[in-house]
Design a protein around this motif. Structure first.
Motif, PDB file in Angstrom:
ATOM      1  N   GLY A  79       0.814  -1.212   0.000  1.00 50.58           N
ATOM      2  CA  GLY A  79       0.000   0.000   0.000  1.00 50.58           C
ATOM      3  C   GLY A  79       0.850   1.265   0.000  1.00 50.58           C
ATOM      4  N   PHE A  83       1.112   5.225  -2.450  1.00 47.86           N
ATOM      5  CA  PHE A  83       0.983   6.643  -2.089  1.00 47.86           C
ATOM      6  C   PHE A  83       1.669   7.521  -3.137  1.00 47.86           C
ATOM      7  CE2 PHE A  83       0.920   5.427   2.725  1.00 47.86           C
ATOM      8  CZ  PHE A  83      -0.332   4.871   2.561  1.00 47.86           C
ATOM      9  N   ASN A 169     -11.515   2.702   4.424  1.00 49.69           N
ATOM     10  CA  ASN A 169     -11.555   2.201   5.806  1.00 49.69           C
ATOM     11  C   ASN A 169     -10.191   2.422   6.456  1.00 49.69           C
ATOM     12  OD1 ASN A 169     -12.826   0.734   8.035  1.00 49.69           O
ATOM     13  ND2 ASN A 169     -11.318  -0.835   7.595  1.00 49.69           N
TER      14      ASN A 169
HETATM   15  C1  LIG Z   1      -5.724   1.250   4.881  1.00 51.34           C
HETATM   16  C2  LIG Z   1      -4.268   0.957   4.671  1.00 51.34           C
HETATM   17  N1  LIG Z   1      -3.611   1.635   3.719  1.00 51.34           N
HETATM   18  C3  LIG Z   1      -2.300   1.417   3.474  1.00 51.34           C
HETATM   19  C4  LIG Z   1      -1.581   0.490   4.208  1.00 51.34           C
HETATM   20  C5  LIG Z   1      -0.131   0.299   3.933  1.00 51.34           C
HETATM   21  O1  LIG Z   1       0.084  -0.928   3.314  1.00 51.34           O
HETATM   22  P1  LIG Z   1       1.538  -1.607   3.333  1.00 51.34           P
HETATM   23  O2  LIG Z   1       1.811  -2.017   4.753  1.00 51.34           O
HETATM   24  O3  LIG Z   1       1.380  -2.754   2.388  1.00 51.34           O
HETATM   25  O4  LIG Z   1       2.524  -0.587   2.849  1.00 51.34           O
HETATM   26  C6  LIG Z   1      -2.239  -0.255   5.217  1.00 51.34           C
HETATM   27  C7  LIG Z   1      -1.511  -1.266   6.010  1.00 51.34           C
HETATM   28  O5  LIG Z   1      -1.966  -1.849   6.934  1.00 51.34           O
HETATM   29  C8  LIG Z   1      -3.605  -0.012   5.453  1.00 51.34           C
HETATM   30  O6  LIG Z   1      -4.277  -0.683   6.411  1.00 51.34           O
END
Ligand SMILES: Cc1ncc(COP(=O)(O)O)c(C=O)c1O
Length: 246
Positions: A79, A83, A169
């Motif tokens: 995630g 960004f 969420n």
């Molecule tokens: C809503 C949300 N966005 C982004 C992320 C970031 O993802 P990552 O840990 O794969 O970088 C998370 C991680 O838990 C998340 O819950």
């Protein structure tokens, strides 16, 4: 040592999986489909790996009701990488539509820690202006936990807005949008982080330009087809889409 049946997982992050699913995955890890090799020992370009991807795509399309206007891309970086990826790709889309980067804004709805990080990353990249549409901590004692009424939000001018970003969420802060944004300009591409609630309810995907979930993302086809020179290959939706769907 507790058994699987004795544990109830209330974690907001990774969820429990049915035991038979994990048993099948364990077996495939040793000897995938009786080919005498592990799933992690075969090439990611092999026919077996391609079949896995095709099957995953088909299942996801059915379960999430993905229309033909959208492609599913499987990308690295989780995630957090998204960004910056959404900024690179959506800014390029804005430029391709004839937008002026000097006037460009990117609208961020900040309702928790993850959207805050995404907003900060957009500001750090230094292209255009990251506009804080709303900071949900204001009016809530400096803490996340609510979604302020949309009439209090400060959208930027639609024609110069490259995209609107929100997190459906907020995993850590426990804030979930009850549905799609009501007052968003329908001409502005909407990007949504559905990392922790995807497939938990029906979603009208046609309303979104990009939905992302570690480790995949769903892209409107017409939002693929542009890239920036600054965007390195594995971060470029255009190039990624071409490789996977030649
Ligand atoms: C809503 C949300 N966005 C982004 C992320 C970031 O993802 P990552 O840990 O794969 O970088 C998370 C991680 O838990 C998340 O819950």
């Amino acid at each position: 040592m507790p058994t699987r049946d004795e544990i109830i997982n209330f974690g907001a992050g990774p969820a429990s999986l049915p035991t038979p699913v994990l048993e099948r995955a364990s077996a495939d890890l040793l000897n995938y489909n009786s080919i005498g090799m592990s799933l992690v020992e075969i090439s990611h370009r092999s026919s077996q790996a391609k079949d896995i991807m095709t099957s995953a795509n088909t299942h996801l399309r059915t379960l999430f009701d993905v229309p033909p206007t959208h492609e599913i891309l499987w990308q690295q970086g989780g995630g957090t990488a998204q960004f910056s990826m959404v900024v690179y790709n959506l800014v390029a889309h804005y430029v391709a539509r004839g937008g002026n980067v000097g006037k460009m804004t990117m609208d961020y709805i900040v309702t928790g820690g993850w959207s805050k990080k995404a907003y900060e990353e957009a500001g750090r990249l230094g292209v255009g202006k990251a506009n804080l549409v709303v900071d949900a901590r204001k009016g809530n004692g400096g803490k996340f936990g609510i979604i302020p009424a949309e009439k209090e939000w400060g959208w930027s001018e639609g024609k110069d807005c490259a995209f609107v970003y929100y997190c459906d969420n907020e995993t850590v802060d426990g804030v979930e949008f009850p549905g799609f944004l009501q007052s968003v300009d329908p001409h502005v591409p909407v990007v949504c982080d559905m990392s922790s609630n995807i497939l938990s309810r029906k979603v009208d995907i046609s309303k979104y330009a990009v939905i992302y979930v570690p480790p995949s993302r769903l892209n409107r086809v017409d939002s693929v087809g542009w890239s920036t020179e600054e965007c390195w290959d594995s971060r470029d939706h255009d190039s990624d889409c071409e490789k996977r769907y030649p």
